[in-house]
Design an enzyme around this catalytic site. Structure first.
Site, PDB file in Angstrom:
ATOM      1  N   GLN A  68       0.747  -1.319  -0.056  1.00 24.75           N
ATOM      2  CA  GLN A  68       0.138   0.000  -0.069  1.00 24.75           C
ATOM      3  C   GLN A  68       0.937   1.223   0.035  1.00 24.75           C
ATOM      4  O   GLN A  68       2.038   0.987   0.034  1.00 24.75           O
ATOM      5  CB  GLN A  68      -0.851  -0.097   1.250  1.00 24.75           C
ATOM      6  CG  GLN A  68      -0.072  -0.314   2.583  1.00 24.75           C
ATOM      7  CD  GLN A  68      -1.061  -0.756   3.746  1.00 24.75           C
ATOM      8  OE1 GLN A  68      -2.338  -0.786   3.655  1.00 24.75           O
ATOM      9  NE2 GLN A  68      -0.565  -1.660   4.565  1.00 24.75           N
ATOM     10  N   GLU A  98       0.626  -8.688  11.542  1.00 22.72           N
ATOM     11  CA  GLU A  98       0.709  -7.616  10.406  1.00 22.72           C
ATOM     12  C   GLU A  98       1.207  -7.891   9.109  1.00 22.72           C
ATOM     13  O   GLU A  98       2.358  -8.451   8.989  1.00 22.72           O
ATOM     14  CB  GLU A  98       1.156  -6.207  11.011  1.00 22.72           C
ATOM     15  CG  GLU A  98       1.562  -5.172  10.007  1.00 22.72           C
ATOM     16  CD  GLU A  98       0.287  -4.619   9.508  1.00 22.72           C
ATOM     17  OE1 GLU A  98      -0.725  -3.730  10.358  1.00 22.72           O
ATOM     18  OE2 GLU A  98       0.036  -4.485   8.269  1.00 22.72           O
ATOM     19  N   GLY A 127      -2.751 -12.491   8.007  1.00 24.50           N
ATOM     20  CA  GLY A 127      -3.509 -12.894   8.908  1.00 24.50           C
ATOM     21  C   GLY A 127      -4.547 -13.995   8.960  1.00 24.50           C
ATOM     22  O   GLY A 127      -4.612 -15.085   9.718  1.00 24.50           O
ATOM     23  N   ASP A 185      -7.959  -5.663  13.511  1.00 26.25           N
ATOM     24  CA  ASP A 185      -7.792  -4.186  13.406  1.00 26.25           C
ATOM     25  C   ASP A 185      -7.200  -3.829  11.995  1.00 26.25           C
ATOM     26  O   ASP A 185      -6.069  -3.539  11.574  1.00 26.25           O
ATOM     27  CB  ASP A 185      -6.669  -3.812  14.560  1.00 26.25           C
ATOM     28  CG  ASP A 185      -6.128  -2.233  14.475  1.00 26.25           C
ATOM     29  OD1 ASP A 185      -6.968  -1.539  13.786  1.00 26.25           O
ATOM     30  OD2 ASP A 185      -5.322  -1.967  15.120  1.00 26.25           O
ATOM     31  N   GLU A 240      -9.508  -0.311   5.744  1.00 27.60           N
ATOM     32  CA  GLU A 240     -10.808  -0.372   5.094  1.00 27.60           C
ATOM     33  C   GLU A 240     -10.894  -1.622   4.037  1.00 27.60           C
ATOM     34  O   GLU A 240      -9.903  -2.289   3.702  1.00 27.60           O
ATOM     35  CB  GLU A 240     -10.992   0.836   4.084  1.00 27.60           C
ATOM     36  CG  GLU A 240     -10.757   2.012   4.797  1.00 27.60           C
ATOM     37  CD  GLU A 240     -11.225   2.443   6.036  1.00 27.60           C
ATOM     38  OE1 GLU A 240     -12.388   2.405   6.215  1.00 27.60           O
ATOM     39  OE2 GLU A 240     -10.599   2.382   7.031  1.00 27.60           O
TER      40      GLU A 240
END
Lengths: 280, 280
Positions: free
Chosen positions: B33, B108, B140, B157, B160
């Site tokens: 990202q 993560e 995950g 957690d 979007e």
């Protein structure tokens, strides 16, 4: 390709919302403020006073329900109700959902807000034509001075504490409301954002606590208002909302308020609760 | 005069927030990202992933406390906890406030988020250095498949539901979480805005209800997230949060969560509650 129009409100000098608009519908400089009606893609029509969002088609229900029903259901039998400000008529619409109401007075200083709301926001302002409604285009501070001991519930539906509404956030006004209420009367005022207006909320809570035997703070989610979280401060000469029997609250046609929310509203996040304890 | 820099996030195609920034601090295109750190005037430092606000200095406490403590206090004795996503470390920080915790695993997928958070958000990421923390830079979904029946509490957690996080909003993932939990295990996932993501919330609630014997929805006010109102969905194999005895919840150092808020959280505005009843 058409140009893109975006409305941006600086809710603080350094932060705000921005919303794409289909078109501007109306603009006027009234005797009191700048007034615009625009049509946004996300929230429908939006009423903007002095550059600040007052109400929108999509989220107006939160503000109007939550300003109105908590105080109205705390009072055992509200017959005569005053809305100070609120020229769009949304609070009056909610007040009239209570069958005990015999008279609902709207005291709005800027008659042009009423006229334009009737034209562009009929779903909000339509209730202003109800026969129980008495519209007074007048200064709210003068109105309450002239009507001592008359009201069961007074709702303060003001603009932000700049321009014509400054006096509506000051202690003498709350004392005037106290005097304009009957012995078991209740007031509720919109009191801005717990994120951006902490000093103001703490001060208003202290002022209302010093005048009324009961003061309570609660909040609601309003996406087009600064921070998305909004506060309301209730002052009562009689009943404490915490002692309301929820099983006795009738169901109304609402989209945000519901009876089982009633007591939960007064359980505040810690950073909001401290505002009622003299911290900021 | 310096130029003014404003960061604008379109939270929907037609609406968003805009915030004045003092300076840009960091930019990187990771394997997963786009990542930016900026310093805003209103909310302090802000972590932005793929153009969307993930966390800010000023309001991060709400999201991290509310994702964590409701599930952690529902579980009678949470020893081993998994956070999926959450590379900024804020959820781990809150998990570690519970003295029963022996091991907190952070899974993560993007290790660069962890590194950059440690550098630019030490107050949030500092707890990642605690000896009870096991950091796994991994997917995950694969992690939960490889750890069946191991966890007391799993917190999702995620970013979007676009890009790397899409699978974290789908039913097979929730089934995987169910299988990765011990018999009395509890999960909580962040599930977006009740104003802007109604279909998603209703779908996730239905999915979690169909897998877990107990499902509950609650919300919190987060001003830098779309609409300012955020939802969390809890699934429990054991205890129902509604049956938690609040008097047994110890006080933690928190700014939003407090024990007396616990049950009030599950009293929802009507337009949110209908999402749990199959309406949208």
């Amino acid at each position: 390709m058409d140009m893109e129009l975006w409305y941006t409100e600086k809710q603080t000098p350094d932060h705000g919302i921005t919303s794409k608009i289909r078109r501007t519908l109306y603009h006027e400089q009234t005797d009191f403020q700048s007034m615009d009606v625009i049509e946004t893609k996300t929230f429908g029509r939006m009423l903007v006073l002095d550059g600040m969002v007052m109400t929108t088609d999509e989220d107006e229900f939160v503000y109007h329900e939550m300003l109105t029903h908590v105080g109205m259901f705390t009072h055992p039998n509200p017959k005569k109700v005053l809305v100070v400000g609120g020229g769009d008529g949304g609070a009056i619409r909610e007040v009239l959902k209570h069958p005990s109401v015999e008279k609902a007075v709207l005291c709005e200083i800027d008659g042009r807000v009423i006229d334009v709301s009737r034209e562009y926001f009929p779903a909000i302002a339509g209730a202003l034509s109800d026969e129980r409604v008495d519209i007074q285009v007048a200064d709210g501070i003068q109105h309450i001075e002239a009507h001592k001991g008359e009201y069961d519930v007074i709702l303060v539906d003001s603009t932000e504490p700049v321009g014509p509404a400054v006096g509506l956030f000051q202690k003498p006004f709350y004392q005037g409301i106290y005097d304009a209420l009957k012995p078991d009367g209740i007031m509720v005022a919109q009191t801005e954002s717990p994120w951006f207006n902490r000093d103001l909320i703490a001060q208003v809570y202290q002022d209302i606590s010093s005048i009324f035997p009961v003061a309570r703070l609660y909040t609601a989610s309003i996406p087009t208002y600064p921070s998305g979280l909004w506060s309301f401060t209730l002052g009562s000469k009689g009943k404490d909302p915490l002692s309301v029997d929820v099983s006795e609250i009738p169901e109304l046609e609402t989209k945000y308020f519901q009876p089982e929310l009633f007591h939960a509203l007064f359980k505040l996040p810690r950073f909001v609760e401290v505002l009622t304890q003299g911290e900021k």
